[in-house]
Motif scaffolding. Sequence first.
Motif, PDB file in Angstrom:
ATOM      1  N   LYS B 103     -69.814  12.155 -35.395  1.00  0.00           N
ATOM      2  CA  LYS B 103     -69.166  11.237 -36.353  1.00  0.00           C
ATOM      3  C   LYS B 103     -68.522  10.057 -35.618  1.00  0.00           C
ATOM      4  O   LYS B 103     -68.584   8.914 -36.089  1.00  0.00           O
ATOM      5  N   ILE B 104     -67.894  10.357 -34.485  1.00  0.00           N
ATOM      6  CA  ILE B 104     -67.252   9.281 -33.714  1.00  0.00           C
ATOM      7  C   ILE B 104     -68.315   8.330 -33.157  1.00  0.00           C
ATOM      8  O   ILE B 104     -68.136   7.108 -33.151  1.00  0.00           O
ATOM      9  N   VAL B 105     -69.438   8.894 -32.711  1.00  0.00           N
ATOM     10  CA  VAL B 105     -70.541   8.056 -32.207  1.00  0.00           C
ATOM     11  C   VAL B 105     -71.038   7.140 -33.330  1.00  0.00           C
ATOM     12  O   VAL B 105     -71.289   5.954 -33.111  1.00  0.00           O
ATOM     13  N   GLU B 106     -71.162   7.696 -34.540  1.00  0.00           N
ATOM     14  CA  GLU B 106     -71.629   6.868 -35.662  1.00  0.00           C
ATOM     15  C   GLU B 106     -70.644   5.748 -35.976  1.00  0.00           C
ATOM     16  O   GLU B 106     -71.048   4.625 -36.286  1.00  0.00           O
ATOM     17  N   GLU B 107     -69.350   6.056 -35.867  1.00  0.00           N
ATOM     18  CA  GLU B 107     -68.336   5.025 -36.147  1.00  0.00           C
ATOM     19  C   GLU B 107     -68.280   3.960 -35.063  1.00  0.00           C
ATOM     20  O   GLU B 107     -68.195   2.770 -35.336  1.00  0.00           O
ATOM     21  N   GLU B 108     -68.303   4.402 -33.817  1.00  0.00           N
ATOM     22  CA  GLU B 108     -68.043   3.492 -32.694  1.00  0.00           C
ATOM     23  C   GLU B 108     -69.304   2.841 -32.134  1.00  0.00           C
ATOM     24  O   GLU B 108     -69.221   1.819 -31.449  1.00  0.00           O
ATOM     25  N   GLN B 109     -70.457   3.486 -32.341  1.00  0.00           N
ATOM     26  CA  GLN B 109     -71.738   2.961 -31.838  1.00  0.00           C
ATOM     27  C   GLN B 109     -71.696   2.639 -30.333  1.00  0.00           C
ATOM     28  O   GLN B 109     -72.065   1.527 -29.911  1.00  0.00           O
ATOM     29  N   PRO B 110     -71.277   3.583 -29.494  1.00  0.00           N
ATOM     30  CA  PRO B 110     -71.286   3.324 -28.040  1.00  0.00           C
ATOM     31  C   PRO B 110     -72.720   3.273 -27.519  1.00  0.00           C
ATOM     32  O   PRO B 110     -73.622   3.894 -28.096  1.00  0.00           O
ATOM     33  N   GLN B 111     -72.920   2.534 -26.425  1.00  0.00           N
ATOM     34  CA  GLN B 111     -74.233   2.503 -25.779  1.00  0.00           C
ATOM     35  C   GLN B 111     -74.400   3.664 -24.810  1.00  0.00           C
ATOM     36  O   GLN B 111     -75.513   4.020 -24.436  1.00  0.00           O
ATOM     37  N   LEU B 112     -73.245   4.190 -24.369  1.00  0.00           N
ATOM     38  CA  LEU B 112     -73.296   5.289 -23.419  1.00  0.00           C
ATOM     39  C   LEU B 112     -72.163   6.253 -23.765  1.00  0.00           C
ATOM     40  O   LEU B 112     -71.052   5.820 -24.074  1.00  0.00           O
ATOM     41  N   VAL B 113     -72.486   7.550 -23.749  1.00  0.00           N
ATOM     42  CA  VAL B 113     -71.455   8.567 -23.892  1.00  0.00           C
ATOM     43  C   VAL B 113     -71.475   9.389 -22.602  1.00  0.00           C
ATOM     44  O   VAL B 113     -72.524   9.894 -22.212  1.00  0.00           O
ATOM     45  N   ILE B 114     -70.340   9.452 -21.921  1.00  0.00           N
ATOM     46  CA  ILE B 114     -70.282  10.215 -20.674  1.00  0.00           C
ATOM     47  C   ILE B 114     -69.352  11.398 -20.875  1.00  0.00           C
ATOM     48  O   ILE B 114     -68.194  11.234 -21.287  1.00  0.00           O
ATOM     49  N   LEU B 115     -69.867  12.609 -20.609  1.00  0.00           N
ATOM     50  CA  LEU B 115     -69.070  13.828 -20.755  1.00  0.00           C
ATOM     51  C   LEU B 115     -69.126  14.622 -19.451  1.00  0.00           C
ATOM     52  O   LEU B 115     -70.046  14.438 -18.647  1.00  0.00           O
ATOM     53  N   GLY B 116     -68.188  15.544 -19.266  1.00  0.00           N
ATOM     54  CA  GLY B 116     -68.299  16.509 -18.180  1.00  0.00           C
ATOM     55  C   GLY B 116     -69.426  17.469 -18.483  1.00  0.00           C
ATOM     56  O   GLY B 116     -69.734  17.731 -19.641  1.00  0.00           O
ATOM     57  N   LYS B 117     -70.075  18.003 -17.428  1.00  0.00           N
ATOM     58  CA  LYS B 117     -71.206  18.908 -17.695  1.00  0.00           C
ATOM     59  C   LYS B 117     -70.749  20.222 -18.300  1.00  0.00           C
ATOM     60  O   LYS B 117     -71.468  20.849 -19.046  1.00  0.00           O
ATOM     61  N   GLN B 118     -69.536  20.671 -17.954  1.00  0.00           N
ATOM     62  CA  GLN B 118     -69.009  21.887 -18.567  1.00  0.00           C
ATOM     63  C   GLN B 118     -67.501  21.883 -18.423  1.00  0.00           C
ATOM     64  O   GLN B 118     -66.955  21.138 -17.613  1.00  0.00           O
ATOM     65  N   SER B 119     -66.839  22.697 -19.238  1.00  0.00           N
ATOM     66  CA  SER B 119     -65.400  22.840 -19.067  1.00  0.00           C
ATOM     67  C   SER B 119     -65.160  24.099 -18.258  1.00  0.00           C
ATOM     68  O   SER B 119     -65.928  25.055 -18.339  1.00  0.00           O
ATOM     69  N   ILE B 120     -64.069  24.093 -17.486  1.00  0.00           N
ATOM     70  CA  ILE B 120     -63.840  25.218 -16.575  1.00  0.00           C
ATOM     71  C   ILE B 120     -63.174  26.401 -17.264  1.00  0.00           C
ATOM     72  O   ILE B 120     -62.835  27.375 -16.615  1.00  0.00           O
ATOM     73  N   ASP B 121     -62.989  26.327 -18.589  1.00  0.00           N
ATOM     74  CA  ASP B 121     -62.466  27.500 -19.292  1.00  0.00           C
ATOM     75  C   ASP B 121     -63.601  28.306 -19.932  1.00  0.00           C
ATOM     76  O   ASP B 121     -63.870  29.432 -19.537  1.00  0.00           O
ATOM     77  N   SER B 122     -64.299  27.689 -20.887  1.00  0.00           N
ATOM     78  CA  SER B 122     -65.364  28.446 -21.549  1.00  0.00           C
ATOM     79  C   SER B 122     -66.677  28.408 -20.769  1.00  0.00           C
ATOM     80  O   SER B 122     -67.569  29.223 -21.014  1.00  0.00           O
ATOM     81  N   ASP B 123     -66.816  27.483 -19.806  1.00  0.00           N
ATOM     82  CA  ASP B 123     -68.012  27.422 -18.958  1.00  0.00           C
ATOM     83  C   ASP B 123     -69.314  27.386 -19.763  1.00  0.00           C
ATOM     84  O   ASP B 123     -70.311  27.980 -19.360  1.00  0.00           O
ATOM     85  N   ASN B 124     -69.319  26.711 -20.894  1.00  0.00           N
ATOM     86  CA  ASN B 124     -70.501  26.750 -21.760  1.00  0.00           C
ATOM     87  C   ASN B 124     -71.621  25.815 -21.328  1.00  0.00           C
ATOM     88  O   ASN B 124     -72.787  26.151 -21.427  1.00  0.00           O
ATOM     89  N   ASN B 125     -71.264  24.607 -20.884  1.00  0.00           N
ATOM     90  CA  ASN B 125     -72.289  23.627 -20.519  1.00  0.00           C
ATOM     91  C   ASN B 125     -73.215  23.351 -21.715  1.00  0.00           C
ATOM     92  O   ASN B 125     -74.427  23.555 -21.636  1.00  0.00           O
TER      93      ASN B 125
END
Lengths: 308, 250
Positions: B103-125
């Motif tokens: 929803k945020i991507v639809e609102e903001e229309q970024p050209q690039l979204v950068i995220l961490g590959k995983q979080s160190i708590d749930s380790d889901n990736n």
Amino acid sequence: MSILVFAEHDNKSLKADTLKTVAAAQAIGGDIHILVAGSDCQTVADEASKVNGVSKVILADNAAYEHQLAENISLLVTELAADYSHILATALTTGKNFMPRVAALLDVAQISDIIAVQSSDTFVRPIYAGNAIATVQISDSKKVITVRTTGFDAVATDGSAEIVAIDTVTDAGISSHVSDQLTVTERPELGAARVIISGGRGMQNGENFQLLEGIADKLGAAIGASRAAVDAGFVPNDMQVGQTGKIVAPDLYIAVGISGAIQHLAGMKDSKVIVAINKDPEAPIFQVADYGIVADLFDALPELESKL
Amino acid sequence: MKVLVPIKRVIDFNVKVRVKADHSNVDLANVKMAINPFCEIAVEEAVRLKEAGTATEVIAVSIGAKACQEQLRTALALGADRAIHIETELTLDAINIAKLLQKIVEEEQPQLVILGKQSIDSDNNQTGQMLAALTNMAQGTFASEVKIDGDKVNVTREVDGGLQTVALNLPAIVTTDLRLNEPRYASLPNIMKAKRKPLDVKPADSFGIDLSPRTQILKVTPPAEREAGIIVESIDELVQKLKNEAKVIS
């Protein structure tokens, strides 16, 4: 129940990790099919057809799958998903890359990195870098799962499944492969090695990793490293054993000049036998080692090599 | 171009987690929390793109309880321009996190979204890849290098056997691996400045998404302890033990 297992391969041969993922599928129970998606990968399908407990190999052989781009593979797996209750992939970089895409396209949750199966909807997985073990139940009807291979023993390969080629081509057309810079080595891969010898910050520099090579040659071992050694620039990141690198469980793991940070232990503490060589008797690595030797590695390594 | 950076509040990576006595979960009471290390690398990469003149605006977004505004302020202090807090007391599955981010991507229309590959708590990736699927974007996961090239981005990825470079059409999703960059420390003036940067709060239930859980944690236990073994006195003894006792070499 019917289970689809995604085959890990390099278009030439089936990775042994797939045999462990099939073992996880057997623990769930049901009719097991393997998907071989690649390009010019008939030999992989032939190998996959011999995997025990598998009734069918689905071969999707097309240039669109050559580099197993997540955008293309996820569309293929999602299309096949209708026939299956469970979809399993090995928790290596390929499976980790495309599987969450499949889950999202199917609008289901994913369970990552399972190490045990309790029932068809309940699985065990490490969280917090292996400092806690969670038992998780999933309510979605389709289960999308990645399997950590250290939790399962490989199945045998004396079966004979039928191979069915499909001509489905799913090319998302939004990504392309540019190049690979793969590390060339005569040694076994970290994930498949029976013996691993790893160096840490105590190695002092990259050249000193040569001290590990003679021993690795004699033992047929793979060479690994701690994150500290990688961060210090001694060796490339693909050698890293640990929570953020490779998670391994060989028969013998030799940790040299590695203090034993939590993040490293998370990647190797399921090894059958652990040997630690460290000059600091207080190093935490000794608390998980079956055999420790308090010594300067620059004395111990040449002596060990000569006595093997 | 706009860059969106979703970040997560997690236990500080230096803290050793403890499992609760009733095995219901880990104990996070009075534990130091921080921005997830991989998310910090994502913020750094976005800020560097802005400093290089490639990005025009960096927006940090986080989903969780009110406390995660602390981590958004950290991202602002590191150089993000504004922040969005999607507020919820619920612990959400990655699929639902991805739907909110969509929803945020639809609102903001970024050209690039950068995220961490995983979080160190749930380790889901999982979140980056799921968001990529939902927005029909290409993805460059486990990135060690990101190069914008016209209407494409070249991402070098850390894969099992080494490195792989892929070219992705923009807009695209990137998830960070450790070697992508070394995050800076926030300076005191920037920490002060961050307090005045805009931070929008939106309730998670205002997006019309069914956020009901798909997974349930039945129990959380400590890992099996490995017993410390013995200290051997010499290499000779070590070799003998490995041959005759452990039988792992011949």
